[in-house]
Every structure is written in structure tokens, then in C-alpha cells.
Design a protein around this motif. Structure first.
Motif, short mmCIF file in Angstrom:
data_model
loop_
_atom_site.label_atom_id
_atom_site.label_comp_id
_atom_site.label_asym_id
_atom_site.label_seq_id
_atom_site.Cartn_x
_atom_site.Cartn_y
_atom_site.Cartn_z
N ILE A 11 -11.03 6.00 41.00
CA ILE A 11 -10.38 7.18 40.44
C ILE A 11 -10.65 8.38 41.35
O ILE A 11 -11.67 8.45 42.03
N ASN A 12 -9.67 9.29 41.38
CA ASN A 12 -9.76 10.51 42.18
C ASN A 12 -10.05 10.22 43.65
O ASN A 12 -10.76 10.97 44.31
N ILE A 18 -5.78 10.14 39.30
CA ILE A 18 -6.44 11.43 39.11
C ILE A 18 -6.80 11.60 37.63
O ILE A 18 -5.95 11.48 36.75
N ILE A 19 -8.07 11.85 37.39
CA ILE A 19 -8.56 12.10 36.03
C ILE A 19 -9.50 13.31 36.09
O ILE A 19 -10.48 13.30 36.83
N LYS A 20 -9.18 14.31 35.32
CA LYS A 20 -10.10 15.45 35.23
C LYS A 20 -11.33 15.01 34.43
O LYS A 20 -11.24 14.24 33.48
N MET A 21 -12.48 15.50 34.84
CA MET A 21 -13.73 15.06 34.22
C MET A 21 -13.80 15.44 32.73
O MET A 21 -14.34 14.67 31.93
N GLU A 22 -13.22 16.55 32.35
CA GLU A 22 -13.20 16.92 30.93
C GLU A 22 -12.40 15.89 30.13
O GLU A 22 -12.82 15.47 29.05
N HIS A 23 -11.28 15.46 30.67
CA HIS A 23 -10.47 14.43 29.99
C HIS A 23 -11.22 13.11 29.94
O HIS A 23 -11.22 12.42 28.90
N LEU A 24 -11.90 12.76 31.01
CA LEU A 24 -12.68 11.53 31.03
C LEU A 24 -13.79 11.57 29.97
O LEU A 24 -14.01 10.60 29.24
N ARG A 25 -14.46 12.71 29.85
CA ARG A 25 -15.50 12.86 28.81
C ARG A 25 -14.90 12.68 27.41
O ARG A 25 -15.48 12.00 26.56
N GLN A 26 -13.72 13.25 27.20
CA GLN A 26 -13.07 13.12 25.89
C GLN A 26 -12.73 11.66 25.59
O GLN A 26 -12.89 11.21 24.45
N ILE A 27 -12.28 10.93 26.58
CA ILE A 27 -11.97 9.51 26.39
C ILE A 27 -13.25 8.76 26.01
O ILE A 27 -13.25 7.96 25.07
N PHE A 28 -14.33 9.02 26.72
CA PHE A 28 -15.59 8.34 26.42
C PHE A 28 -16.12 8.72 25.03
O PHE A 28 -16.71 7.89 24.35
N GLN A 41 -16.64 14.08 40.89
CA GLN A 41 -15.29 13.69 40.52
C GLN A 41 -14.96 12.21 40.76
O GLN A 41 -13.84 11.79 40.56
N SER A 42 -15.94 11.42 41.20
CA SER A 42 -15.62 10.05 41.61
C SER A 42 -15.86 9.00 40.53
O SER A 42 -15.97 7.82 40.81
N GLY A 43 -15.94 9.42 39.27
CA GLY A 43 -16.01 8.46 38.18
C GLY A 43 -17.39 7.95 37.86
O GLY A 43 -17.61 6.75 37.77
#
Length: 180
Positions: A11-12, A18-28, A41-43
Motif C-alpha cells: 500500500i502507498n 493509496i490509503i490514508k492512515m486515518e482511514h486505515l485506522r478506522q477500518i481496523f 505511510q507504508s502500512g
């Protein structure tokens, strides 16, 4: 509760996935986990969860990411204790000689077969070096990772398992964050 580190593959990188880290946190945070944190930013995602097998967590995270993003994101999970062991058994820690020389760890999603490891061993190089140890491959690059034949894709193809690679500084920082 145990602390885990999820290492997302690809990712990224080069404008892909591309995944914004805030969005990734929300998914988790939609998973049964707590205290979700990301690092660069590298997952790299740190979280706490009830103690459970890391392959179960990987599958659960991959399904959640697929549902949320619409594409597959291979994920390798290690507990903080496993990450500490990865660091402790590095054959190259403390041996970096030159200014350009760097250490990388390729985290494997499963144990590779003995025949695949034997095939990989035929690709030894005079420039760079590697050692397979359990679910990891330690790589010492004397020039640059970008020029090394031991790329993540190369390791995946030769070993026949999914993988994701991190530099030594990131691996150590992830452990420090996991212990904090």
C-alpha cells in the motif's frame, strides 16, 4: 490482551493502493481490536487484541480490508514478542559496515518449503546477502535495496509465499512502539 503488528503489503507504494492512515485506522477499529496506531505511510498498524493465532488475525484483517477497500491487501501479523525474536535473531545486526549498507527483513506469510529455500540459495550474490530464518528472510544490501535482486517480489516468487519487507530501522521502531 496482546500487542500485534500488522504489516500490509504494497500500500502507498508507487502511487498504488493509496490509503490514508486515518482511514486505515478506522477500518481496523471495526475489528475486535483496541488501541489502533499506525506508523508511517507504508502500512504498519499496531493494535491490541485478545491473544490468538497471528494467521487467524491476518485472515480477518485481509477480509475486512477487502470489504472496505474493494481489493486485496496481503497482511502479515506478528505479535510484539515475535517481533522481538525477529530482531534478536538477526544475523546482521551490528555488522553493517559501509555507509550505504542496510538491513531489511522480509516477513513471510507462511513457512516456505525446503525445496523453495534450496532454490533460493542458488541465487547468492557477491553484492548482497540473505539468510532465511523461519518466517523471515534477513537481507543485507551493500548498495541499495532498489538495486538488489532480493526484492519482495523476488522473495515471494522463489519462496512461494506472500511476503512484505521492512527496513531495519522500521522493524526496530515498530517494536519500540509496541512496547510503549
Amino acid at each position: 490482551m496482546a500487542t500485534y503488528i500488522a504489516l500490509l503489503r504494497g500500500i502507498n507504494v508507487s502511487g498504488q493502493k493509496i490509503i490514508k492512515m486515518e482511514h486505515l485506522r478506522q477500518i481496523f477499529e471495526a475489528l475486535p481490536v483496541h488501541n489502533v496506531r499506525t506508523y508511517i505511510q507504508s502500512g504498519n498498524v499496531l493494535f491490541e487484541a485478545e491473544e490468538q493465532p497471528t494467521d487467524f488475525l491476518s485472515a480477518q484483517i485481509e477480509q475486512t480490508l477487502r470489504d472496505a477497500l474493494g481489493y486485496d491487501v496481503r497482511t502479515v501479523v506478528r505479535s510484539s514478542e515475535e517481533l522481538a525474536e525477529v530482531i534478536a535473531r538477526s544475523p546482521y545486526a551490528g555488522e553493517v559496515q559501509g555507509e550505504k549498507e542496510k538491513i531489511y527483513v522480509t516477513f513471510l506469510s507462511a513457512l516456505p518449503s525446503e525445496s523453495n529455500i534450496a532454490q533460493l540459495m542458488t541465487f547468492k550474490s557477491d553484492v548482497d546477502d540473505f539468510q532465511v530464518s523461519g518466517h523471515e528472510v534477513y537481507i543485507r544490501c551493500r548498495e541499495s535495496y532498489g538495486k538488489s535482486i532480493y526484492s519482495n517480489n523476488f522473495m515471494e516468487k522463489k519462496l512461494g509465499v506472500a511476503a512484505t519487507t521492512r527496513n531495519w530501522a522500521t522493524v526496530n521502531k515498530l517494536l519500540a512502539l509496541a512496547k510503549a
